[in-house]
Design an enzyme around this catalytic site. Structure first.
Site, PDB file in Angstrom:
ATOM      1  N   SER A   1       0.833  -1.206   0.000  1.00 43.47           N
ATOM      2  CA  SER A   1       0.000   0.000   0.000  1.00 43.47           C
ATOM      3  C   SER A   1       0.862   1.249   0.000  1.00 43.47           C
ATOM      4  CB  SER A   1      -0.924   0.042   1.220  1.00 43.47           C
ATOM      5  OG  SER A   1      -1.683   1.245   1.210  1.00 43.47           O
TER       6      SER A   1
ATOM      7  N   GLU B   1     -10.188   2.149   3.353  1.00 39.43           N
ATOM      8  CA  GLU B   1      -9.830   3.307   2.518  1.00 39.43           C
ATOM      9  C   GLU B   1     -11.058   3.824   1.747  1.00 39.43           C
ATOM     10  OE1 GLU B   1      -6.335   2.638  -0.087  1.00 39.43           O
ATOM     11  OE2 GLU B   1      -7.588   3.441  -1.675  1.00 39.43           O
TER      12      GLU B   1
ATOM     13  N   LYS C   1      -4.733  -6.628   3.297  1.00 41.17           N
ATOM     14  CA  LYS C   1      -4.615  -5.538   2.318  1.00 41.17           C
ATOM     15  C   LYS C   1      -5.991  -5.250   1.700  1.00 41.17           C
ATOM     16  CE  LYS C   1      -2.746  -2.590  -0.624  1.00 41.17           C
ATOM     17  NZ  LYS C   1      -3.681  -2.401  -1.709  1.00 41.17           N
TER      18      LYS C   1
ATOM     19  N   HIS D   1      -7.884  -3.363   4.250  1.00 41.54           N
ATOM     20  CA  HIS D   1      -7.280  -2.023   4.251  1.00 41.54           C
ATOM     21  C   HIS D   1      -7.936  -1.176   3.162  1.00 41.54           C
ATOM     22  CE1 HIS D   1      -4.514   0.834   2.361  1.00 41.54           C
ATOM     23  NE2 HIS D   1      -3.956   1.025   3.542  1.00 41.54           N
ATOM     24  N   ASN D   2      -8.054  -1.724   1.984  1.00 39.77           N
ATOM     25  CA  ASN D   2      -8.666  -0.969   0.890  1.00 39.77           C
ATOM     26  C   ASN D   2     -10.151  -0.704   1.150  1.00 39.77           C
ATOM     27  OD1 ASN D   2      -6.148  -1.390  -0.216  1.00 39.77           O
ATOM     28  ND2 ASN D   2      -6.911  -1.867  -2.250  1.00 39.77           N
TER      29      ASN D   2
END
Lengths: 462, 462
Positions: free
Chosen positions: B126, B187, B180, B183-184
């Site tokens: 990231s 986001e 990940k 995480h996105n």
């Protein structure tokens, strides 16, 4: 044994009810179940002399082409039964799968059977036990040949509305099970909306059981007339042994079966926004966190107000009605998108006829949608149809209800989701330009402009 | 050619940036791409003498065990490259996949490679282009052996926070790519929340560009300090050629990549409620309906009010901060559930260290979460952690903002979803008992009671 018109494979609650329904219309049914208990109970209940103890006996009792109606648990069991049945069948024989199978499985099974010349029909059956017994709503898909071979039975035993059978062929492949899946998604949404309105009345507005019942009874006489309102009234009247309302003794933890989740997953795949169905599914999932909710109710303070609704019967009835319309609208949008993507060419008029009686989401509203002669397409959602412009009159009630639920600290997420869906269609401009700017800034994702064609990238630091 | 420490396979934006980063720390990189243009550009940019024109040349240049960092498009291309690479590798060699691969694909590839003795590491990277170049945040998963072989390079080139590398081994199988992905998802949520607050300020409260910028600048000095606030300020300052704000010229239609959708689909599979992420993903999907939104803005009237917020800097800042906390809370809940279900035993302290710098969602808030020493588990969501009891102070601001957005007809669904999530945790009693009564009524689904054990069925008509 006399020659039978059709076999019913599986004699659980739904299978035995459907078999009884078919028999009550004069058709001879070869009834079979793997379970000796189910066979014995069915024999005892019906006195039928066509209960078979083996699959071969069941098949031998059928006229040709042989039609077998599977009423078994969706998933792996269907594939296992197909492995058992298919080697015994001949080209032209028909299999109907009446369970809640995932539509892509149905599409695959249809293709596999077609290679053998077997006519595979995936058929969504709605109406619960009573529907199966007295007349379900049925959505067929898959083999058109198989449909033609069995429609005279299916359309005889199905529910009817205005003289028309609530059973029709909807689409190729898994299309029948697809619309049944979305039907269940809409059902999730409407159940949740009714429960939220009831909760807001009883817990937030602190209305008495009699006041609430009176509102529901009045609503049922108007635009909210529907099967789910009818049974809501039964629930609002049902007393426990101690004389209090039974619903108050029921634990607020729900289970959810596959169809609601599948509807959501499919909507994500197709990029269709169905927030009311999302919140309805989520409410059931979240209800399982009872211990954490108890803990949170102690820990998480909130600045909430006592709220008051001047005319709850009118306001909450209108809010619920608009919520229901927007639930249908979301479901229809999803079906329209799928129909376009899968080349199903679904006829919405025909689909609404099928949903007019026998199924759980039958309602006066659907009849109204049908009468308006609406041609729903992927290009035009129901809420933007000219014939539905009167829904604007309901908007202030939905807004008032959602606004007061926020102030009172009572989450009504399915209702709020319906309002959000409505308001999104009012947004000439969404804040997505800001997101595009940020994404271009950190990831060089580029953006489009309002004033000229192309994709642009900017160095935002300069 | 000198013997190289590692190969980078794929020299697009991310791959070439990562290769340059590795080289800048003194490691020798065998750089390879299928594309002659990418190879030429990389050669030109770096002057490196280790740009390889074939896979065999790339492999020959590596010391043993050979480590190959794949920086290629996720999906089918990864399998194609593995088909090309694996027959050429020896037991002990290491493959790192630095793309946004779907975590179940990574789990499968890990298993396949393991059979050959190849160490497969799926690694979420990231930070965008700049992160890759100057120090990304990296979440490794899969082969522990492969991690040990490469960690000295990875932890050297990654971002650092308080002297600690923002790169660590998170979990077996596809666990690195899983976190990940989430995480996105977080986001997506935070981007949407910022955009909603900005829109409410500019369109609903009609604040000037200067007033909005001033609020953002002030927020960045406080609890909202984060990378995304930092670049938001850049966006709020960036002028187009005609002197007006560039963001106002950007089309409000967004694309969405796979990770947001995957996060949602995974949350449905695991039954975790993440409404803010759902609304963030949906906003991007819905933005594509520009024509229908224009039509709806004409057709769908709404009874809306002009609203006023007394102290927008404080109120909207607090609303945004609580929205951000609740976005992290939703994401952590999902990771905790997955960690339990997949036996990943994810250490949240370590994960938060990895997210402390270099990644898109880095923020002062994460540092605060880390300092509180919170032990997030599947049993206890972040918002119920004792160390976070101060979030109650932010609740009135979030409620006021959402309430006023409803009245003003401005949908802020991600913010409303955050409030709904908060309020759901306050519900000792949900209206789900009413749903259970209805389901028992039409489908004999049975219900549980509050006063005794068991599953019950009632004849509701009597």
């Amino acid at each position: 044994m006399k020659t039978c018109d059709i076999a019913v494979y599986g004699l659980g609650v739904m299978g035995s009810s459907l078999a009884k329904n078919i028999m009550s219309h004069g058709f001879a049914v070869a009834a079979y179940s793997k379970s000796p208990e189910e066979r014995a109970r069915f024999q005892r209940d019906t006195g039928a002399d066509t209960v078979c103890t083996t699959v071969d006996e069941m098949l031998e009792g059928l006229q040709s082409p042989r039609c077998i109606f599977l009423m078994i648990t969706a998933g792996r069991p269907v594939d296992m039964v197909l492995e058992e049945l298919c080697p015994r069948l001949r080209p032209g024989d028909v299999i109907l799968d009446g369970g809640n199978s995932f539509y892509r499985d149905t599409g695959r099974r249809y293709e596999e059977c077609r290679k053998q010349g077997i006519c595979y029909v995936g058929i969504g059956v709605s109406g619960g036990e009573k529907g199966a017994l007295y007349g379900p709503s049925m959505m067929a898909g898959g083999s058109l040949e198989g449909w033609k071979q069995t429609r005279h039975i299916l359309q005889t035993i199905s529910a009817h509305a205005d003289g028309k059978p609530c059973c029709d062929y909807i689409a190729a492949g898994g299309g029948g099970h697809y619309v049944k899946m979305v039907h269940n998604g809409i059902e999730y949404a409407i159940l949740q909306l009714i429960a939220e309105i009831w909760y807001f009345m009883s817990s937030t507005l602190e209305m008495s059981g009699e006041e609430i019942l009176s509102c529901f009874q009045s609503w049922k006489k108007g635009g909210l007339d529907s099967y789910l309102m009818e049974i809501s009234i039964q629930v609002l009247q049902k007393k426990d042994k101690d004389g209090s309302l039974l619903v108050d003794k029921i634990l607020d933890v729900a289970e959810q079966k596959g169809t609601g989740k599948w509807t959501m997953q499919d909507s994500l795949e197709r990029g269709v926004y169905i927030p009311t169905i999302y919140e309805a599914l989520s409410a059931r999932n979240f209800s399982g966190k009872k211990r954490l909710r108890m803990q949170g109710s102690e820990q998480l303070q909130a600045t909430v107000q006592k709220v008051f609704v001047e005319n709850p019967e009118e306001t909450l009835g209108n809010a619920l009605l608009l919520g229901m319309i927007l639930s249908y609208s979301q479901g229809f949008e999803l079906i329209a998108k799928a129909s376009a993507e899968e080349n199903w060419a679904i006829d919405f008029g025909r689909l609404i006829d099928v949903w007019s009686n026998g199924c759980i989401i039958r309602s006066r509203l659907l009849a109204k949608i049908r009468q308006t002669g609406i041609l729903i397409s992927a290009d035009e959602p129901l809420l933007l149809e000219q014939g539905f412009s009167w829904l604007k009159e309901l908007e202030p009630a939905l807004r008032e209800t959602v606004g007061k639920s926020v102030l009172s600290g009572t989450p009504l997420p399915a209702l709020a989701g319906a309002l959000g869906y409505y308001d999104y269609y009012r947004m000439k401009q969404m804040p997505v330009n800001f997101i595009q700017a940020l994404r271009d800034c950190f990831g060089a994702h580029t953006y489009q402009r309002t004033d000229r064609e192309g994709h642009f990238h900017t160095n935002w630091e300069e």
